[in-house]
Design a protein around this motif. Structure first.
Motif, PDB file in Angstrom:
ATOM      1  N   SER A   2      18.588  25.909   5.999  1.00 51.59           N
ATOM      2  CA  SER A   2      17.876  25.557   4.772  1.00 51.59           C
ATOM      3  C   SER A   2      16.506  26.243   4.793  1.00 51.59           C
ATOM      4  CB  SER A   2      17.725  24.046   4.663  1.00 51.59           C
ATOM      5  OG  SER A   2      16.965  23.560   5.736  1.00 51.59           O
ATOM      6  N   ALA A   3      15.965  26.471   3.628  1.00 56.03           N
ATOM      7  CA  ALA A   3      14.676  27.153   3.526  1.00 56.03           C
ATOM      8  C   ALA A   3      13.579  26.299   4.146  1.00 56.03           C
ATOM      9  CB  ALA A   3      14.358  27.455   2.074  1.00 56.03           C
ATOM     10  N   PRO A   4      12.731  26.894   4.998  1.00 56.45           N
ATOM     11  CA  PRO A   4      11.628  26.125   5.590  1.00 56.45           C
ATOM     12  C   PRO A   4      10.582  25.785   4.539  1.00 56.45           C
ATOM     13  CG  PRO A   4      11.503  28.431   6.241  1.00 56.45           C
ATOM     14  CD  PRO A   4      12.775  28.262   5.464  1.00 56.45           C
ATOM     15  N   GLN A   5       9.862  24.712   4.769  1.00 52.05           N
ATOM     16  CA  GLN A   5       8.776  24.293   3.883  1.00 52.05           C
ATOM     17  C   GLN A   5       7.506  25.039   4.292  1.00 52.05           C
ATOM     18  OE1 GLN A   5       9.218  22.220   1.219  1.00 52.05           O
ATOM     19  NE2 GLN A   5      11.363  22.424   1.771  1.00 52.05           N
ATOM     20  N   LEU A   6       7.165  26.080   3.563  1.00 57.09           N
ATOM     21  CA  LEU A   6       6.008  26.904   3.886  1.00 57.09           C
ATOM     22  C   LEU A   6       4.774  26.324   3.193  1.00 57.09           C
ATOM     23  CD1 LEU A   6       7.682  30.408   3.451  1.00 57.09           C
ATOM     24  CD2 LEU A   6       7.617  28.950   5.485  1.00 57.09           C
ATOM     25  N   GLY A   7       4.181  25.313   3.822  1.00 56.44           N
ATOM     26  CA  GLY A   7       3.111  24.557   3.180  1.00 56.44           C
ATOM     27  C   GLY A   7       1.717  24.794   3.717  1.00 56.44           C
ATOM     28  N   ARG A   8       1.556  25.684   4.710  1.00 55.92           N
ATOM     29  CA  ARG A   8       0.220  25.948   5.256  1.00 55.92           C
ATOM     30  C   ARG A   8      -0.144  27.409   5.045  1.00 55.92           C
ATOM     31  NH1 ARG A   8      -0.152  23.000  11.019  1.00 55.92           N
ATOM     32  NH2 ARG A   8      -2.205  23.959  11.051  1.00 55.92           N
ATOM     33  N   ARG A   9      -1.331  27.636   4.537  1.00 53.16           N
ATOM     34  CA  ARG A   9      -1.804  28.996   4.295  1.00 53.16           C
ATOM     35  C   ARG A   9      -2.583  29.462   5.523  1.00 53.16           C
ATOM     36  NH1 ARG A   9      -6.375  31.475   1.180  1.00 53.16           N
ATOM     37  NH2 ARG A   9      -5.531  33.391   0.279  1.00 53.16           N
ATOM     38  N   LEU A  10      -2.075  30.498   6.193  1.00 47.62           N
ATOM     39  CA  LEU A  10      -2.696  31.024   7.400  1.00 47.62           C
ATOM     40  C   LEU A  10      -3.175  32.450   7.174  1.00 47.62           C
ATOM     41  CD1 LEU A  10      -0.011  29.918  10.036  1.00 47.62           C
ATOM     42  CD2 LEU A  10      -2.046  28.681   9.310  1.00 47.62           C
ATOM     43  N   ALA A  11      -4.276  32.800   7.793  1.00 52.44           N
ATOM     44  CA  ALA A  11      -4.759  34.185   7.770  1.00 52.44           C
ATOM     45  C   ALA A  11      -4.108  34.929   8.926  1.00 52.44           C
ATOM     46  CB  ALA A  11      -6.271  34.224   7.907  1.00 52.44           C
ATOM     47  N   LEU A  12      -3.560  36.111   8.646  1.00 51.81           N
ATOM     48  CA  LEU A  12      -3.017  36.982   9.679  1.00 51.81           C
ATOM     49  C   LEU A  12      -4.118  37.958  10.062  1.00 51.81           C
ATOM     50  CD1 LEU A  12      -0.631  38.039  11.383  1.00 51.81           C
ATOM     51  CD2 LEU A  12      -0.019  39.478   9.420  1.00 51.81           C
ATOM     52  N   GLU A  13      -4.443  38.023  11.364  1.00 48.69           N
ATOM     53  CA  GLU A  13      -5.537  38.863  11.831  1.00 48.69           C
ATOM     54  C   GLU A  13      -5.066  39.826  12.908  1.00 48.69           C
ATOM     55  OE1 GLU A  13      -9.218  35.711  11.255  1.00 48.69           O
ATOM     56  OE2 GLU A  13      -8.374  35.952  13.250  1.00 48.69           O
ATOM     57  N   ALA A  14      -5.700  41.011  12.955  1.00 46.81           N
ATOM     58  CA  ALA A  14      -5.419  42.011  13.980  1.00 46.81           C
ATOM     59  C   ALA A  14      -6.729  42.410  14.640  1.00 46.81           C
ATOM     60  CB  ALA A  14      -4.747  43.236  13.362  1.00 46.81           C
ATOM     61  N   ALA A  15      -6.663  42.721  15.927  1.00 46.44           N
ATOM     62  CA  ALA A  15      -7.848  43.147  16.668  1.00 46.44           C
ATOM     63  C   ALA A  15      -8.158  44.607  16.338  1.00 46.44           C
ATOM     64  CB  ALA A  15      -7.627  42.988  18.170  1.00 46.44           C
ATOM     65  N   VAL A  16      -9.445  44.890  16.140  1.00 45.00           N
ATOM     66  CA  VAL A  16      -9.914  46.244  15.844  1.00 45.00           C
ATOM     67  C   VAL A  16     -11.044  46.559  16.823  1.00 45.00           C
ATOM     68  CG1 VAL A  16     -10.978  47.724  14.099  1.00 45.00           C
ATOM     69  CG2 VAL A  16      -9.346  45.964  13.408  1.00 45.00           C
ATOM     70  N   ARG A  17     -10.995  47.753  17.442  1.00 45.75           N
ATOM     71  CA  ARG A  17     -12.073  48.171  18.341  1.00 45.75           C
ATOM     72  C   ARG A  17     -13.246  48.697  17.529  1.00 45.75           C
ATOM     73  NH1 ARG A  17     -10.105  51.060  23.766  1.00 45.75           N
ATOM     74  NH2 ARG A  17      -8.589  49.497  24.399  1.00 45.75           N
ATOM     75  N   MET A  18     -14.414  48.162  17.813  1.00 45.06           N
ATOM     76  CA  MET A  18     -15.643  48.577  17.132  1.00 45.06           C
ATOM     77  C   MET A  18     -16.645  49.024  18.190  1.00 45.06           C
ATOM     78  SD  MET A  18     -14.892  47.979  13.968  1.00 45.06           S
ATOM     79  CE  MET A  18     -16.424  48.041  13.101  1.00 45.06           C
ATOM     80  N   PRO A  19     -17.418  50.084  17.907  1.00 46.25           N
ATOM     81  CA  PRO A  19     -18.430  50.515  18.882  1.00 46.25           C
ATOM     82  C   PRO A  19     -19.473  49.417  19.097  1.00 46.25           C
ATOM     83  CG  PRO A  19     -18.482  51.878  16.879  1.00 46.25           C
ATOM     84  CD  PRO A  19     -17.391  50.883  16.710  1.00 46.25           C
ATOM     85  N   ASP A  20     -19.907  49.283  20.360  1.00 42.59           N
ATOM     86  CA  ASP A  20     -20.889  48.236  20.663  1.00 42.59           C
ATOM     87  C   ASP A  20     -22.322  48.760  20.688  1.00 42.59           C
ATOM     88  OD1 ASP A  20     -21.044  49.636  23.045  1.00 42.59           O
ATOM     89  OD2 ASP A  20     -20.411  47.960  24.309  1.00 42.59           O
ATOM     90  N   GLY A  21     -22.516  50.068  20.408  1.00 41.04           N
ATOM     91  CA  GLY A  21     -23.853  50.642  20.399  1.00 41.04           C
ATOM     92  C   GLY A  21     -24.346  51.074  21.761  1.00 41.04           C
ATOM     93  N   ALA A  22     -23.564  50.821  22.792  1.00 37.91           N
ATOM     94  CA  ALA A  22     -23.965  51.203  24.145  1.00 37.91           C
ATOM     95  C   ALA A  22     -22.912  52.110  24.790  1.00 37.91           C
ATOM     96  CB  ALA A  22     -24.179  49.955  24.993  1.00 37.91           C
ATOM     97  N   GLY A  23     -22.108  52.763  23.965  1.00 38.81           N
ATOM     98  CA  GLY A  23     -21.093  53.679  24.482  1.00 38.81           C
ATOM     99  C   GLY A  23     -19.741  53.033  24.742  1.00 38.81           C
ATOM    100  N   GLY A  24     -19.650  51.743  24.581  1.00 40.50           N
ATOM    101  CA  GLY A  24     -18.391  51.033  24.787  1.00 40.50           C
ATOM    102  C   GLY A  24     -17.841  50.531  23.468  1.00 40.50           C
ATOM    103  N   HIS A  25     -17.064  49.481  23.553  1.00 36.49           N
ATOM    104  CA  HIS A  25     -16.520  48.886  22.332  1.00 36.49           C
ATOM    105  C   HIS A  25     -16.337  47.382  22.513  1.00 36.49           C
ATOM    106  CE1 HIS A  25     -12.868  49.358  24.765  1.00 36.49           C
ATOM    107  NE2 HIS A  25     -12.413  48.334  24.087  1.00 36.49           N
ATOM    108  N   VAL A  26     -16.222  46.713  21.402  1.00 36.84           N
ATOM    109  CA  VAL A  26     -15.913  45.282  21.380  1.00 36.84           C
ATOM    110  C   VAL A  26     -14.726  45.094  20.438  1.00 36.84           C
ATOM    111  CG1 VAL A  26     -18.257  44.500  21.895  1.00 36.84           C
ATOM    112  CG2 VAL A  26     -17.570  44.845  19.528  1.00 36.84           C
ATOM    113  N   LEU A  27     -13.999  44.026  20.639  1.00 32.39           N
ATOM    114  CA  LEU A  27     -12.881  43.706  19.747  1.00 32.39           C
ATOM    115  C   LEU A  27     -13.359  42.754  18.667  1.00 32.39           C
ATOM    116  CD1 LEU A  27      -9.828  43.205  22.130  1.00 32.39           C
ATOM    117  CD2 LEU A  27     -10.331  45.143  20.655  1.00 32.39           C
TER     118      LEU A  27
END
Length: 112
Positions: A2-27
């Motif tokens: 039977s069809a599931p009850q899709l009653g909660r709205r969730l945000a789907l997120e993905a990790a992105v590498r961003m420069p940290d300003g010191a030559g490295g990166h942060v997620l």
């Protein structure tokens, strides 16, 4: 199935590498979109850590299927967010033989 009850709205997120300003990166986490979902908890377990007892509860999150490669199709190493709650996606599989829904196997992350 039977069809599931899709009653909660969730945000789907993905990790992105961003420069940290010191030559490295942060997620940083980027929102890919919002999905309606059914969230079911599994059996919890407990294990002793070095100084604390660690408890974890697996969750199965069901969402509508999306084609492979679509930004709205969840993948392992992404996560769902529901307000302050975060569910790390461990694996994704089709929930029904017709491929209408996906089951995401997750664990809730607790930020202290």
């Amino acid at each position: 199935m039977s069809a599931p009850q899709l009653g909660r709205r969730l945000a789907l997120e993905a990790a992105v590498r961003m420069p940290d300003g010191a030559g490295g990166h942060v997620l940083e986490w980027q929102v890919l979109g919002h999905l309606w979902a059914a969230v079911k908890s599994g059996a919890g377990r407990e294990r002793a850590g070095e100084f604390v007892t660690l408890a974890t509860v697996p969750y199965r999150i069901t969402v509508r299927a999306a084609p492979p490669g679509a930004a709205s199709r969840p993948q392992a190493d992404q996560r769902f967010r529901d307000g302050t709650r975060v569910f790390r996606i461990l694996a994704v599989s089709e929930a029904d033989p017709r491929g209408r829904y996906l089951t995401c196997f997750t664990h809730e992350e607790v930020v202290a």
